[in-house]
Design a protein around this motif. Structure first.
Motif, mmCIF file in Angstrom:
data_model
loop_
_atom_site.group_PDB
_atom_site.id
_atom_site.type_symbol
_atom_site.label_atom_id
_atom_site.label_comp_id
_atom_site.label_asym_id
_atom_site.label_seq_id
_atom_site.Cartn_x
_atom_site.Cartn_y
_atom_site.Cartn_z
ATOM 1 N N GLN A 259 7.360 14.587 0.303
ATOM 2 C CA GLN A 259 6.600 14.591 0.386
ATOM 3 C C GLN A 259 6.008 13.129 -0.228
ATOM 4 O O GLN A 259 6.319 13.276 -1.616
ATOM 5 C CB GLN A 259 4.727 15.276 0.704
ATOM 6 C CG GLN A 259 3.899 14.409 0.408
ATOM 7 C CD GLN A 259 2.426 15.667 1.107
ATOM 8 O OE1 GLN A 259 2.039 16.426 1.801
ATOM 9 N NE2 GLN A 259 1.585 15.394 -0.612
ATOM 10 N N LYS A 260 5.727 11.742 0.141
ATOM 11 C CA LYS A 260 5.300 10.713 -0.346
ATOM 12 C C LYS A 260 3.930 10.241 -0.254
ATOM 13 O O LYS A 260 3.710 10.086 0.932
ATOM 14 C CB LYS A 260 6.489 9.672 -0.566
ATOM 15 C CG LYS A 260 6.457 9.616 -1.492
ATOM 16 C CD LYS A 260 7.462 7.478 -1.332
ATOM 17 C CE LYS A 260 7.150 6.454 -2.648
ATOM 18 N NZ LYS A 260 8.703 5.735 -2.656
ATOM 19 N N VAL A 261 3.186 9.981 -1.187
ATOM 20 C CA VAL A 261 1.741 9.290 -0.998
ATOM 21 C C VAL A 261 1.727 8.148 -1.850
ATOM 22 O O VAL A 261 2.131 7.789 -2.309
ATOM 23 C CB VAL A 261 0.351 10.098 -1.557
ATOM 24 C CG1 VAL A 261 -1.026 10.089 -0.611
ATOM 25 C CG2 VAL A 261 1.073 12.153 -0.577
ATOM 26 N N VAL A 262 1.073 7.041 -1.054
ATOM 27 C CA VAL A 262 1.080 5.916 -1.438
ATOM 28 C C VAL A 262 -0.719 5.793 -1.344
ATOM 29 O O VAL A 262 -1.017 5.609 -0.165
ATOM 30 C CB VAL A 262 1.683 4.148 -0.769
ATOM 31 C CG1 VAL A 262 1.087 3.384 -0.733
ATOM 32 C CG2 VAL A 262 3.398 4.991 -0.938
ATOM 33 N N ILE A 263 -1.358 4.636 -1.812
ATOM 34 C CA ILE A 263 -2.601 4.852 -2.059
ATOM 35 C C ILE A 263 -2.800 3.512 -1.988
ATOM 36 O O ILE A 263 -2.073 2.510 -2.786
ATOM 37 C CB ILE A 263 -3.253 5.604 -2.842
ATOM 38 C CG1 ILE A 263 -3.492 7.245 -2.638
ATOM 39 C CG2 ILE A 263 -4.752 4.957 -2.920
ATOM 40 C CD1 ILE A 263 -3.569 7.701 -1.560
ATOM 41 N N GLY A 264 -3.639 2.657 -1.319
ATOM 42 C CA GLY A 264 -3.751 0.785 -1.449
ATOM 43 C C GLY A 264 -5.553 0.676 -1.385
ATOM 44 O O GLY A 264 -6.812 1.883 -0.566
ATOM 45 N N THR A 265 -5.618 -0.553 0.097
ATOM 46 C CA THR A 265 -6.840 -0.963 0.345
ATOM 47 C C THR A 265 -5.993 -1.193 1.882
ATOM 48 O O THR A 265 -5.452 -1.772 2.079
ATOM 49 C CB THR A 265 -7.600 -1.720 -0.255
ATOM 50 O OG1 THR A 265 -7.049 -2.895 -0.579
ATOM 51 C CG2 THR A 265 -7.968 -1.127 -1.677
ATOM 52 N N LEU A 266 -7.357 -1.997 2.550
ATOM 53 C CA LEU A 266 -6.303 -2.704 3.647
ATOM 54 C C LEU A 266 -5.914 -3.514 3.304
ATOM 55 O O LEU A 266 -4.998 -4.259 4.027
ATOM 56 C CB LEU A 266 -8.217 -2.899 4.746
ATOM 57 C CG LEU A 266 -8.262 -1.916 5.624
ATOM 58 C CD1 LEU A 266 -9.846 -1.796 5.819
ATOM 59 C CD2 LEU A 266 -7.841 -0.747 6.247
ATOM 60 N N ALA A 267 -7.003 -4.316 1.701
ATOM 61 C CA ALA A 267 -6.108 -5.756 1.700
ATOM 62 C C ALA A 267 -4.810 -5.454 1.297
ATOM 63 O O ALA A 267 -4.027 -6.125 1.475
ATOM 64 C CB ALA A 267 -7.640 -6.493 0.851
ATOM 65 N N ASN A 268 -4.245 -4.779 0.921
ATOM 66 C CA ASN A 268 -3.389 -4.623 0.026
ATOM 67 C C ASN A 268 -2.233 -3.825 1.019
ATOM 68 O O ASN A 268 -0.896 -3.181 0.028
ATOM 69 C CB ASN A 268 -2.991 -4.020 -1.815
ATOM 70 C CG ASN A 268 -3.338 -2.724 -1.484
ATOM 71 O OD1 ASN A 268 -3.029 -2.254 -1.415
ATOM 72 N ND2 ASN A 268 -4.617 -3.288 -2.919
ATOM 73 N N MET A 269 -2.017 -2.640 1.767
ATOM 74 C CA MET A 269 -1.682 -1.524 1.788
ATOM 75 C C MET A 269 -0.431 -1.976 2.558
ATOM 76 O O MET A 269 0.770 -1.014 2.390
ATOM 77 C CB MET A 269 -2.465 -0.740 3.376
ATOM 78 C CG MET A 269 -1.450 0.913 2.883
ATOM 79 S SD MET A 269 -1.688 1.639 1.048
ATOM 80 C CE MET A 269 -0.937 2.991 1.838
ATOM 81 N N ALA A 270 -0.102 -2.924 3.438
ATOM 82 C CA ALA A 270 0.695 -3.366 4.005
ATOM 83 C C ALA A 270 1.842 -4.008 2.909
ATOM 84 O O ALA A 270 3.499 -3.096 3.172
ATOM 85 C CB ALA A 270 0.896 -4.220 5.036
#
Length: 264
Positions: free
Chosen positions: A215-226
């Motif tokens: 499992q790998k989790v990446v956290i961000g925001t709508l602005a920077n997630m891509a």
């Protein structure tokens, strides 16, 4: 509601069990699912079914892979439907094994409609759906009195291959949005949500291989997630969780802490 037509059942037919395999961790299987895997004559399983789940399958059972990935289908859905009918008419006890829950974006209803029309007996064994299982292992509660009073499940691509979602419903306040199979369309999903009124700073998590040791989790925001997802090199299967509840990940990430402790 979907149900088999008992009048059309043929006494010499086998039976098809539509079984949910959960998000990946084999310990999340139901007792009934394990029992059926050990007793089945044939298993028709999908790409999302983990090796740990398949370890419960009887060594004498016929295994048929019917996995479907983005733009890569081993068998078309119509072929799978026909195969299930054929195996049952041969008198076999068949487990149709699907990742997650077969009635949540699993095409289980489509397969049962074919079985019912063909007079084949069937049963449904629910599984832990990815939204629940993956979010739990990521330490992200889907509802929380301070952050989200409702939860919305959507699929990232539709039957015709588009991602034309009901954007206004996705940007309502005080809710969590869970997107299945949305990794390929993530940049467009983020762009459209912002264009329809969501804050660019709305938290978002993308989880790869949820509930598995990888499992790998990446956290961000709508602005920077891509950009963050591309940098991390995430690959399917992934689940996307959008909403204020994502902020709780750092505090509640029990599975990552457990893996770190075991590794130490």
């Amino acid at each position: 509601p979907l149900k088999a037509d008992v009048k059309n059942f043929k006494p010499d037919c086998g039976r098809v069990y539509l079984v949910g395999a959960g998000p990946g961790d084999p310990e999340l299987l139901t007792l009934r699912a394990v029992r059926l895997l050990q007793q089945a004559d044939a298993i028709v399983y999908d790409y999302l079914v983990s090796d740990g789940v398949l370890a419960f399958v009887s060594p004498t059972a016929e295994r048929i892979y019917a996995g479907k990935r983005r733009n890569e289908h081993t068998l078309r859905q119509e072929q799978i439907n026909t195969l299930l009918v054929k195996l049952a008419r041969e008198g076999k006890q068949v487990v149709r094994l699907k990742g997650g829950d077969p009635f949540i974006f699993g095409r289980g209803g489509e397969e049962l409609q074919t079985l019912a029309a063909s007079g084949v007996a069937f049963e449904v064994v629910p599984g832990v759906t990815a939204a629940s299982g993956v979010s739990s292992y990521a330490g992200i509660p889907l509802t929380h009195r301070d952050h989200a009073q409702c939860c919305l499940f959507v699929t990232g691509h539709l039957k015709d291959g588009t991602a034309d979602l009901d954007w206004p419903s996705l940007v309502r306040l005080n809710q969590t949005v869970v997107i299945y199979m949305g990794l390929g369309g993530l940049p467009e999903i983020c762009r459209q949500m912002v264009a329809h009124g969501a804050s660019p700073e709305l938290p978002i998590a993308v989880v790869q291989d949820g509930s598995l040791p990888t499992q790998k989790v990446v956290i961000g925001t709508l602005a920077n997630m891509a950009g963050r997802v591309a940098q991390a090199g995430l690959k399917s299967p992934c689940l996307t969780i959008i909403g204020e509840v994502v902020k709780l990940h750092k505090e509640l990430a029990w599975f990552e802490q457990t893996k770190s402790a075991v590794a130490a």
